[in-house]
Design an enzyme around this catalytic site. Structure first.
Site, PDB file in Angstrom:
ATOM      1  N   HIS A 133      28.263  47.966  -8.125  1.00 31.70           N
ATOM      2  CA  HIS A 133      27.313  48.152  -9.224  1.00 31.70           C
ATOM      3  C   HIS A 133      25.896  47.791  -8.786  1.00 31.70           C
ATOM      4  CE1 HIS A 133      26.600  48.611 -13.614  1.00 31.70           C
ATOM      5  NE2 HIS A 133      25.568  47.819 -13.341  1.00 31.70           N
ATOM      6  N   GLU A 134      25.774  46.725  -7.987  1.00 30.99           N
ATOM      7  CA  GLU A 134      24.459  46.253  -7.577  1.00 30.99           C
ATOM      8  C   GLU A 134      23.827  47.140  -6.512  1.00 30.99           C
ATOM      9  OE1 GLU A 134      22.595  43.966  -8.732  1.00 30.99           O
ATOM     10  OE2 GLU A 134      23.873  42.662  -9.934  1.00 30.99           O
ATOM     11  N   SER A 135      24.589  47.565  -5.518  1.00 36.33           N
ATOM     12  CA  SER A 135      23.990  48.233  -4.355  1.00 36.33           C
ATOM     13  C   SER A 135      24.784  49.403  -3.800  1.00 36.33           C
ATOM     14  CB  SER A 135      23.811  47.212  -3.227  1.00 36.33           C
ATOM     15  OG  SER A 135      25.085  46.745  -2.776  1.00 36.33           O
ATOM     16  N   TYR A 194      26.326  46.263 -18.102  1.00 36.37           N
ATOM     17  CA  TYR A 194      26.639  45.718 -16.782  1.00 36.37           C
ATOM     18  C   TYR A 194      28.040  45.120 -16.769  1.00 36.37           C
ATOM     19  CZ  TYR A 194      25.827  42.722 -12.626  1.00 36.37           C
ATOM     20  OH  TYR A 194      25.899  42.091 -11.411  1.00 36.37           O
TER      21      TYR A 194
END
Length: 474
Positions: free
Chosen positions: A327-329, A457
């Site tokens: 999700h982040e990168s 998120y």
């Protein structure tokens, strides 16, 4: 819920945001004794050793994102305070109707709230050299086959605002502009005034959610908030450009002169250009693109081995961490995003070094530091015995910063909800942290927060985690 845009500020604005430098923030105490006359102006600032900024909790003025204090105006004034050799103190003003009075009572030195320069305001306070020019735009929902609201007219020309209801803060320049616009189009606009406690960003969210149909904001604010919602249109200008500047007490001519001289130089420096790009230009994805890796049965990422080893070491399910990293990168160790976040786990510049992680650190070090950070966050939530529930609080804290989630938990308990349950309990209060009535509650310590991003998120990572659990065994 609307799907989050690619490259969205992983907040917010912004998002957020958001969190620590050598400064402090507090809410305004309206009972505070005014300063003596000699405490006004630059000598008084040097005497106390701090520059006091009166700000609003917003994506352009001041907010907290992943524990880092941020904001376009905040970062400019932080540079100015360093130039003066004093600390920067931020005081959040929750009622903008009172901000000029608070300034003139000597409870702050500078107003920073995306303040447009108007004749009415000049009668009460002085302004610095303008550091930004922006016009006002109409905020409305998009018109397209997929997103169009058939019951609401899409406005493509200001003249079409005749007999439409537009909601704006009564004492804002938006309200004044709409009054003048009525004369220009020769018809009535149904202007519904609100009090200052209902901020422009809260009204923008209400447009997105269909609570109201139209509001008005400066273009710079509108474009920042447009990143949070897929269904907004902010393209229609309804005014000429206006100057945005800092407000100053009329008893502070020395401070005004010093700030103006500094601003004139600072606005020609790369530091100012960088701050401006950081907040007002879209940051989509990473600077190096996504890593082309597709999960398949038995594997999740190129980093499974180190994820598993660190998972055992820290007693954290490595598949949950893999879902977070995706999700982040999207497993890109060179990813860069809003606020200077970097790497696989998108550490903020002020957080990563605490765990031995820097932008140039190899993937193994990034992951090791990420587990250390998650372990620290986990300790905050040991009171939540159910692992599935605890994971949601951990993920929310990783995204928003623990301060905002602790605020939401306290609000949930105060509202008679279960503070140890995420769905329909603490989650509700996270969503409400963007509303004035909630973020000004006495139990809230970290200010306003745009909760819809955090909620998406948590849901997104939780869903991917369930998928990963079907792909591989723990």
């Amino acid at each position: 819920m609307l799907k989050t845009k690619n490259g969205i500020l992983r907040l917010f604005i912004v998002t957020s945001c958001l969190f620590l430098a050598a400064c402090s923030s507090e809410k305004i105490d309206s009972r505070k004794k005014p300063l003596d006359a000699h405490d006004f102006d630059l000598p008084g600032i040097y005497k106390r050793g701090s520059l006091v900024v009166l700000a609003e909790n917003s994506s352009t003025s001041f907010f907290i994102y992943k524990g880092k204090k941020m904001g376009f105006e905040y970062e400019i004034l932080k540079e100015f305070a360093e130039e003066l050799g004093v600390t920067l103190e931020v005081k959040i003003v929750n009622n903008l109707d009172e901000i000029n009075d608070i300034l003139n009572r000597g409870e702050g030195d500078i107003v920073a709230c995306n303040y447009t320069v108007t004749r009415e305001r000049r009668a009460e306070i002085n302004f610095s050299t303008p550091f930004l020019q922006t016009n006002q735009v109409l905020i409305q929902r998009k018109s397209s086959p997929e997103t169009a609201d058939q019951k609401v007219s899409f406005i493509s020309d200001p003249i079409q605002l005749a007999n439409k209801k537009v909601v704006v803060w009564e004492k804002s320049s938006y309200y004044t502009r709409l009054i003048h616009l009525q004369d220009e189009i020769g018809d009535t606009i149904q202007i519904r005034p609100t009090q200052s406690q209902e901020g422009v960003e809260e009204l923008i969210e209400q447009v997105s959610n269909g609570v109201i149909d139209y509001t008005v904001a400066e273009k710079n604010i509108a474009e920042i908030n447009d990143r949070f919602y897929d269904n907004l249109d902010v393209s229609l200008p309804i005014s000429f450009k206006q100057n945005v500047a800092f407000g100053l007490n009329k008893k502070s001519p020395i401070l005004q002169k010093r700030l103006n001289i500094w601003l004139s130089k600072f606005m020609n420096r790369e530091a100012f250009s960088y701050i401006k790009r950081k907040y007002f230009e879209q940051i989509r994805g990473s600077i190096a693109g996504d890593v082309n890796f597709k999960s398949r049965r038995g594997t999740i990422s190129p980093f499974d081995a180190i994820l598993k080893a660190e998972g055992i070491k820290h007693n954290i399910d490595w598949r949950l961490v893999a879902a977070l990293i995706y999700h982040e990168s999207k497993f890109n160790p060179n990813a860069r995003a809003f606020g200077g976040a970097y790497g696989l786990m998108q550490f903020m510049p002020g957080t990563g070094p605490k765990f031995g992680v820097y932008p140039t650190s190899p993937p193994e070090v990034q992951i090791q530091g990420g587990y250390k950070y998650l372990t620290r966050i986990t300790k905050l939530w040991v009171g939540i015995k159910d692992e599935e529930e605890r994971n949601k609080f951990i993920l929310a804290s990783y995204n928003a910063g623990s301060g905002h989630i602790l605020d939401a938990q306290r609000l949930a308990e105060k509202q008679g909800l279960n503070p140890h349950i995420w769905n329909d309990n603490v989650e509700k209060m996270v969503m409400n942290l963007g509303k004035h009535a909630y973020y000004t509650d006495e139990v809230v310590k970290s200010g306003a927060f745009r909760g819809n991003i955090c909620i998406r998120y948590v849901r997104g990572i939780t869903s991917r985690y369930e998928t990963y659990k079907t792909l591989v065994k723990r």
